[in-house]
Write an enzyme that holds these catalytic residues in place. Sequence first.
Site, PDB file in Angstrom:
ATOM      1  N   LYS A  11      31.653  41.008  49.891  1.00  0.00           N
ATOM      2  CA  LYS A  11      31.044  39.884  48.545  1.00  0.00           C
ATOM      3  C   LYS A  11      29.970  40.701  48.357  1.00  0.00           C
ATOM      4  O   LYS A  11      29.377  41.235  49.147  1.00  0.00           O
ATOM      5  CB  LYS A  11      31.222  38.582  48.918  1.00  0.00           C
ATOM      6  CG  LYS A  11      32.672  38.045  49.078  1.00  0.00           C
ATOM      7  CD  LYS A  11      32.701  36.591  49.473  1.00  0.00           C
ATOM      8  CE  LYS A  11      33.923  35.901  49.802  1.00  0.00           C
ATOM      9  NZ  LYS A  11      34.183  34.706  50.315  1.00  0.00           N
ATOM     10  N   TYR A  51      41.418  34.450  43.043  1.00  0.00           N
ATOM     11  CA  TYR A  51      41.185  32.992  43.688  1.00  0.00           C
ATOM     12  C   TYR A  51      42.213  31.843  43.028  1.00  0.00           C
ATOM     13  O   TYR A  51      41.716  30.698  42.998  1.00  0.00           O
ATOM     14  CB  TYR A  51      39.767  32.565  43.916  1.00  0.00           C
ATOM     15  CG  TYR A  51      38.945  33.363  44.655  1.00  0.00           C
ATOM     16  CD1 TYR A  51      39.151  33.281  46.294  1.00  0.00           C
ATOM     17  CD2 TYR A  51      37.756  34.052  44.596  1.00  0.00           C
ATOM     18  CE1 TYR A  51      38.408  33.659  47.369  1.00  0.00           C
ATOM     19  CE2 TYR A  51      37.046  34.583  45.570  1.00  0.00           C
ATOM     20  CZ  TYR A  51      37.274  34.768  46.946  1.00  0.00           C
ATOM     21  OH  TYR A  51      36.715  35.186  47.786  1.00  0.00           O
ATOM     22  N   PHE A  59      34.568  23.728  43.865  1.00  0.00           N
ATOM     23  CA  PHE A  59      34.104  24.886  44.049  1.00  0.00           C
ATOM     24  C   PHE A  59      34.357  26.006  43.296  1.00  0.00           C
ATOM     25  O   PHE A  59      33.755  26.965  43.547  1.00  0.00           O
ATOM     26  CB  PHE A  59      33.621  25.105  45.515  1.00  0.00           C
ATOM     27  CG  PHE A  59      35.029  25.387  46.184  1.00  0.00           C
ATOM     28  CD1 PHE A  59      35.652  26.806  46.219  1.00  0.00           C
ATOM     29  CD2 PHE A  59      35.604  24.480  47.080  1.00  0.00           C
ATOM     30  CE1 PHE A  59      36.835  26.829  46.710  1.00  0.00           C
ATOM     31  CE2 PHE A  59      36.954  24.821  47.788  1.00  0.00           C
ATOM     32  CZ  PHE A  59      37.446  26.079  47.652  1.00  0.00           C
ATOM     33  N   ARG A  87      41.412  38.314  59.958  1.00  0.00           N
ATOM     34  CA  ARG A  87      40.697  36.996  59.988  1.00  0.00           C
ATOM     35  C   ARG A  87      40.200  36.505  61.290  1.00  0.00           C
ATOM     36  O   ARG A  87      39.050  35.954  61.316  1.00  0.00           O
ATOM     37  CB  ARG A  87      42.027  35.902  59.683  1.00  0.00           C
ATOM     38  CG  ARG A  87      42.589  36.082  58.539  1.00  0.00           C
ATOM     39  CD  ARG A  87      42.135  35.558  57.257  1.00  0.00           C
ATOM     40  NE  ARG A  87      42.073  33.997  57.273  1.00  0.00           N
ATOM     41  CZ  ARG A  87      41.419  33.377  56.354  1.00  0.00           C
ATOM     42  NH1 ARG A  87      41.118  34.038  55.144  1.00  0.00           N
ATOM     43  NH2 ARG A  87      41.526  32.214  56.707  1.00  0.00           N
ATOM     44  N   THR A  93      35.626  29.979  57.909  1.00  0.00           N
ATOM     45  CA  THR A  93      35.200  30.149  56.190  1.00  0.00           C
ATOM     46  C   THR A  93      33.909  29.545  56.324  1.00  0.00           C
ATOM     47  O   THR A  93      33.010  30.180  55.440  1.00  0.00           O
ATOM     48  CB  THR A  93      36.223  29.121  55.601  1.00  0.00           C
ATOM     49  OG1 THR A  93      37.689  29.517  55.652  1.00  0.00           O
ATOM     50  CG2 THR A  93      35.628  29.102  54.177  1.00  0.00           C
ATOM     51  N   ARG A 104      31.202  36.287  60.383  1.00  0.00           N
ATOM     52  CA  ARG A 104      30.562  35.398  59.686  1.00  0.00           C
ATOM     53  C   ARG A 104      29.456  34.734  60.560  1.00  0.00           C
ATOM     54  O   ARG A 104      28.632  34.075  60.390  1.00  0.00           O
ATOM     55  CB  ARG A 104      31.537  34.459  58.936  1.00  0.00           C
ATOM     56  CG  ARG A 104      32.115  34.724  57.552  1.00  0.00           C
ATOM     57  CD  ARG A 104      33.288  34.154  57.448  1.00  0.00           C
ATOM     58  NE  ARG A 104      33.841  34.309  55.935  1.00  0.00           N
ATOM     59  CZ  ARG A 104      35.054  33.909  55.395  1.00  0.00           C
ATOM     60  NH1 ARG A 104      35.932  33.325  56.279  1.00  0.00           N
ATOM     61  NH2 ARG A 104      35.510  34.253  54.644  1.00  0.00           N
ATOM     62  N   ASN A 114      29.431  33.687  52.424  1.00  0.00           N
ATOM     63  CA  ASN A 114      29.901  33.894  53.818  1.00  0.00           C
ATOM     64  C   ASN A 114      30.463  35.494  53.659  1.00  0.00           C
ATOM     65  O   ASN A 114      31.419  35.715  54.701  1.00  0.00           O
ATOM     66  CB  ASN A 114      30.995  32.959  53.692  1.00  0.00           C
ATOM     67  CG  ASN A 114      32.233  33.007  53.009  1.00  0.00           C
ATOM     68  OD1 ASN A 114      32.153  33.671  52.113  1.00  0.00           O
ATOM     69  ND2 ASN A 114      33.246  31.955  53.388  1.00  0.00           N
ATOM     70  N   HIS A 117      35.934  38.543  52.485  1.00  0.00           N
ATOM     71  CA  HIS A 117      37.226  37.894  52.365  1.00  0.00           C
ATOM     72  C   HIS A 117      38.298  38.713  53.073  1.00  0.00           C
ATOM     73  O   HIS A 117      38.070  39.866  53.117  1.00  0.00           O
ATOM     74  CB  HIS A 117      37.609  37.862  50.591  1.00  0.00           C
ATOM     75  CG  HIS A 117      39.160  37.585  50.515  1.00  0.00           C
ATOM     76  ND1 HIS A 117      39.523  36.395  50.572  1.00  0.00           N
ATOM     77  CD2 HIS A 117      40.137  38.613  50.511  1.00  0.00           C
ATOM     78  CE1 HIS A 117      40.752  36.485  50.044  1.00  0.00           C
ATOM     79  NE2 HIS A 117      41.178  37.567  50.201  1.00  0.00           N
ATOM     80  N   GLU A 128      47.387  40.520  46.904  1.00  0.00           N
ATOM     81  CA  GLU A 128      45.905  41.061  46.700  1.00  0.00           C
ATOM     82  C   GLU A 128      45.933  42.724  46.815  1.00  0.00           C
ATOM     83  O   GLU A 128      44.976  43.169  46.057  1.00  0.00           O
ATOM     84  CB  GLU A 128      44.971  40.395  48.055  1.00  0.00           C
ATOM     85  CG  GLU A 128      45.036  38.912  47.718  1.00  0.00           C
ATOM     86  CD  GLU A 128      44.483  37.991  49.032  1.00  0.00           C
ATOM     87  OE1 GLU A 128      43.934  38.574  49.805  1.00  0.00           O
ATOM     88  OE2 GLU A 128      44.274  36.837  48.728  1.00  0.00           O
TER      89      GLU A 128
HETATM   90  P1  DAT Z   1      38.397  31.917  53.391  1.00  0.00           P
HETATM   91  O1  DAT Z   1      37.562  32.850  52.694  1.00  0.00           O
HETATM   92  O2  DAT Z   1      38.015  31.736  54.684  1.00  0.00           O
HETATM   93  O3  DAT Z   1      39.887  32.529  53.210  1.00  0.00           O
HETATM   94  P2  DAT Z   1      39.408  29.886  51.544  1.00  0.00           P
HETATM   95  O4  DAT Z   1      40.546  30.742  51.136  1.00  0.00           O
HETATM   96  O5  DAT Z   1      39.663  28.555  52.175  1.00  0.00           O
HETATM   97  O6  DAT Z   1      38.582  30.708  52.913  1.00  0.00           O
HETATM   98  O7  DAT Z   1      38.195  29.652  50.363  1.00  0.00           O
HETATM   99  C1  DAT Z   1      37.744  30.703  49.591  1.00  0.00           C
HETATM  100  C2  DAT Z   1      36.123  30.795  49.535  1.00  0.00           C
HETATM  101  O8  DAT Z   1      35.805  29.535  48.619  1.00  0.00           O
HETATM  102  C3  DAT Z   1      35.370  30.700  50.956  1.00  0.00           C
HETATM  103  O9  DAT Z   1      35.531  31.892  51.580  1.00  0.00           O
HETATM  104  C4  DAT Z   1      34.335  30.013  50.485  1.00  0.00           C
HETATM  105  C5  DAT Z   1      34.558  29.279  49.479  1.00  0.00           C
HETATM  106  N1  DAT Z   1      34.891  27.687  49.853  1.00  0.00           N
HETATM  107  C6  DAT Z   1      36.306  27.339  50.382  1.00  0.00           C
HETATM  108  N2  DAT Z   1      35.941  26.150  50.717  1.00  0.00           N
HETATM  109  C7  DAT Z   1      34.837  25.576  50.099  1.00  0.00           C
HETATM  110  C8  DAT Z   1      34.291  24.211  50.145  1.00  0.00           C
HETATM  111  N3  DAT Z   1      34.585  23.209  50.737  1.00  0.00           N
HETATM  112  N4  DAT Z   1      32.951  24.167  49.716  1.00  0.00           N
HETATM  113  C9  DAT Z   1      32.448  25.406  49.147  1.00  0.00           C
HETATM  114  N5  DAT Z   1      33.065  26.612  49.046  1.00  0.00           N
HETATM  115  C10 DAT Z   1      34.312  26.530  49.607  1.00  0.00           C
HETATM  116 MG    MG Z   2      41.306  32.558  51.510  1.00  0.00          MG
END
Ligand code: DAT
Ligand code: MG
Length: 151
Positions: A11, A51, A59, A87, A93, A104, A114, A117, A128
């Site tokens: 990112k 996303y 968020f 992962r 996350t 991370r 963070n 991805h 993706e």
């Molecule tokens: P990951 O990136 O570990 O696959 P995810 O797919 O659940 O996590 O979410 C995508 C992104 O969205 C994550 O990297 C950060 C953000 N995110 C997820 N949950 C969040 C939350 N509760 N508050 C703020 N940002 C969040």
């Molecule tokens: Mg994800």
Amino acid sequence: GQGERTFVMIKPDGVQRGVVGSIISRFEDKGYKMVGCKMMDTPTQHCEKHYEEHKERPFFNKLVTYVCSGPVVAMVWEGTESIKGSRNLIGATNPTAATPGTIRGDFAMEMGRNLIHGSDSTESAAKEISHWFEDDELSKWTHHSKEWLFE
Ligand code: DAT
Ligand code: MG
């Protein structure tokens, strides 16, 4: 299997902080083979599509703004169970919860910064990879250590 592919994206915070090389090294060190890599400025719609599973989450807009705030490095990595394995390299996350030793866990503090991805399933990896890369942007090459990486 051994040829499993996953999509990984550094990112904009990773680019700005100059840790692209450190992050790539972790994937190389693991033994994964890079089959695609490009830096790009992500169009908002492209990021929203990436996303889309989160589009109803509170968020979502902040997430898209963050990921579109500068160039990202989009990559495809290949290797044995690379989706799950990547992962694990990336970590939880929420960087506060991420285990030290993970990307991370070692490089980030906050959920909204963070760094990286990684695809979370076979289905999301396929989706993706085709969302971010054309077929001719993925290189077929043989790892010189192949015999020493795979049984
Ligand atoms: P990951 O990136 O570990 O696959 P995810 O797919 O659940 O996590 O979410 C995508 C992104 O969205 C994550 O990297 C950060 C953000 N995110 C997820 N949950 C969040 C939350 N509760 N508050 C703020 N940002 C969040
Ligand atoms: Mg994800």
